[in-house]
Design a protein around this motif. Structure first.
Motif, short mmCIF file in Angstrom:
data_model
loop_
_atom_site.label_atom_id
_atom_site.label_comp_id
_atom_site.label_asym_id
_atom_site.label_seq_id
_atom_site.Cartn_x
_atom_site.Cartn_y
_atom_site.Cartn_z
N ASP A 1 -30.67 -65.33 50.68
CA ASP A 1 -31.82 -64.55 51.13
C ASP A 1 -32.00 -63.31 50.28
O ASP A 1 -31.04 -62.79 49.71
CB ASP A 1 -31.63 -64.13 52.59
CG ASP A 1 -31.83 -65.29 53.55
OD1 ASP A 1 -32.13 -66.39 53.06
OD2 ASP A 1 -31.69 -65.07 54.76
N ASP B 1 -32.91 -60.40 51.42
CA ASP B 1 -32.77 -59.15 52.17
C ASP B 1 -31.34 -58.63 52.20
O ASP B 1 -31.01 -57.75 52.98
CB ASP B 1 -33.29 -59.33 53.60
CG ASP B 1 -32.61 -60.50 54.30
OD1 ASP B 1 -31.65 -61.05 53.72
OD2 ASP B 1 -33.04 -60.86 55.40
N GLN C 1 -28.82 -59.95 53.38
CA GLN C 1 -28.04 -60.33 54.56
C GLN C 1 -26.95 -61.31 54.18
O GLN C 1 -26.03 -61.55 54.95
CB GLN C 1 -28.93 -60.93 55.64
CG GLN C 1 -29.60 -59.88 56.51
CD GLN C 1 -30.20 -60.49 57.75
OE1 GLN C 1 -31.11 -61.31 57.66
NE2 GLN C 1 -29.72 -60.09 58.91
N ARG D 1 -22.00 -60.90 59.05
CA ARG D 1 -23.39 -60.82 58.66
C ARG D 1 -23.95 -59.42 58.92
O ARG D 1 -23.99 -58.97 60.06
CB ARG D 1 -24.21 -61.84 59.43
CG ARG D 1 -25.66 -61.92 58.96
CD ARG D 1 -26.18 -63.32 59.18
NE ARG D 1 -27.60 -63.46 58.88
CZ ARG D 1 -28.05 -63.86 57.71
NH1 ARG D 1 -27.20 -64.09 56.73
NH2 ARG D 1 -29.33 -64.03 57.51
N ARG E 1 -30.42 -56.59 58.12
CA ARG E 1 -31.32 -56.59 56.97
C ARG E 1 -31.30 -55.25 56.24
O ARG E 1 -31.29 -54.20 56.87
CB ARG E 1 -32.74 -56.80 57.49
CG ARG E 1 -33.40 -58.02 56.99
CD ARG E 1 -34.72 -58.22 57.70
NE ARG E 1 -35.35 -59.42 57.15
CZ ARG E 1 -36.00 -59.44 56.03
NH1 ARG E 1 -36.16 -58.34 55.34
NH2 ARG E 1 -36.51 -60.56 55.58
MG MG Z 1 -32.76 -62.05 56.88
#
Ligand code: MG
Ligand code: UDP
Length: 316
Positions: free
Chosen positions: A97, A99, A101, A200, A203
């Motif tokens: 991704d 962002d 993340q 995780r 964002r």
């Molecule tokens: Mg994301």
């Protein structure tokens, strides 16, 4: 030029303008720590409406590893990923991704495991505090139900962030479906799989594109793509209610024979009409879900349309 295998990062961008520079900065810091492989970064602009494309292009000016694929409109993350996987030339491919993340440091561990013989290396989130309670709860419920009714087990808490070797990417490319539920397709191909765990984070910039209704549709996509249980269950519900109805019928006939005609029966009549009416509507609706998907598949439209490819300097 560095020797050794090439690893492709595949990154879909949709309205991520605010995060583009941070993304490359973080990625670069990580990639310079890897000296056993060289990289290409395939960035897919999924029809962004902000300055994502411009920023991607200016980043690619100063970095020959960056290749930018502009789609003709927003096709959704699954299609953007597919476009990126098709364009990636590496011996291993890592979708991630934009962002941040998906922590880039994991790339190092993934490559290590790959070089030790794994075909696929999954990144599993052991902690999703970056996501809301509701999102975590519904995600867990989805995995539970999905894995119960489908033949293909989707590992829980594993997203698209993973490393795939060339053979598994080629296998994936042979799945022709238009409705692409990547999580399921990734699981369907199999291969020797290893896992690395990570926390995780939230964002870095912007907000999630997957909320409420979109996630619900995503889950529906998952069920209908990898299970026909919702279709078959009606055979059993139907048989069961037929049996009950038959027993009730025998009861009514005997009662009428013994006690004579009994006109009041309005409540039971209405209840059974309403009950079976709604049961039929639900089953027709589920048929509709599948027929709708057959319809989209039968049109054989491409999964995505590329407007332009920038910075592909491999071709003369
Ligand atoms: Mg994301
Ligand atoms: N994305 C995309 N097209 C879309 C929606 C999202 O390419 O239509 C990209 C987005 O730019 C990001 C990734 O898919 O790189 C994951 O999106 P997001 O962070 O919104 O999803 P979440 O992490 O909340 O599941």
């Amino acid at each position: 030029m560095q020797a050794g295998p090439v690893v492709s990062l595949v990154v879909p961008f949709y309205n991520e303008g605010a995060g583009v520079d941070a993304f490359f900065k973080t990625i670069n810091a990580t990639l310079t720590r890897v000296d056993t492989a060289s990289f290409e970064i395939v960035c897919v602009d999924d029809g962004s409406k902000d300055d994502t494309l411009a920023r991607l292009l200016s980043a690619s000016q100063s970095d020959p590893r960056i290749k930018v694929l502009e789609l003709s409109r927003n096709f959704g993350k699954e299609a953007a990923l597919t476009a990126g996987l098709d364009a990636a030339m590496g011996d291993a491919v890592i979708p991630m991704d934009a962002d941040l993340q998906d922590p880039p440091e994991l790339i190092i561990q993934m490559i290590e495991k790959w070089r030790l013989g794994a075909d696929v290396v999954l990144a599993r989130r052991i902690d999703r505090h970056g996501d809301s309670m509701a999102k975590r709860g519904t995600a867990n419920l989805f995995y539970k139900i999905h894995n119960r009714v489908s033949h293909v087990e989707i590992p829980a808490n594993v997203g698209d962030f993973r490393l795939m070797n060339r053979a598994s990417v080629d296998a994936l490319k042979r799945l022709p479906e238009r409705q692409r539920f990547m999580k399921g397709m990734f699981a369907w191909i199999g291969f020797r799989t290893e896992v690395v765990d990570y926390m995780r984070p939230a964002r870095a910039t912007g907000s999630s594109k997957f909320t409420g209704w979109r996630l619900w549709n995503f889950a529906l996509e998952g069920f209908t793509s990898f299970s026909s249980a919702p279709l078959r269950i009606w055979t059993y519900i139907g048989s069961f209610s037929t049996l009950l109805t038959f027993i009730y019928l025998v009861f009514i006939v005997i009662r009428t024979l013994v006690y004579g005609v009994d006109v009041p029966g309005y409540a039971s009549l209405l209840v059974s009409i309403l009950f079976f009416g709604s049961l039929q509507l639900i089953s027709v609706g589920i048929l509709g879900e599948y027929i709708g998907r057959i319809y989209t598949e039968s049109k054989q439209r491409p999964v995505y349309v590329v407007r332009q490819v920038y910075g592909d300097n491999r071709e003369p």
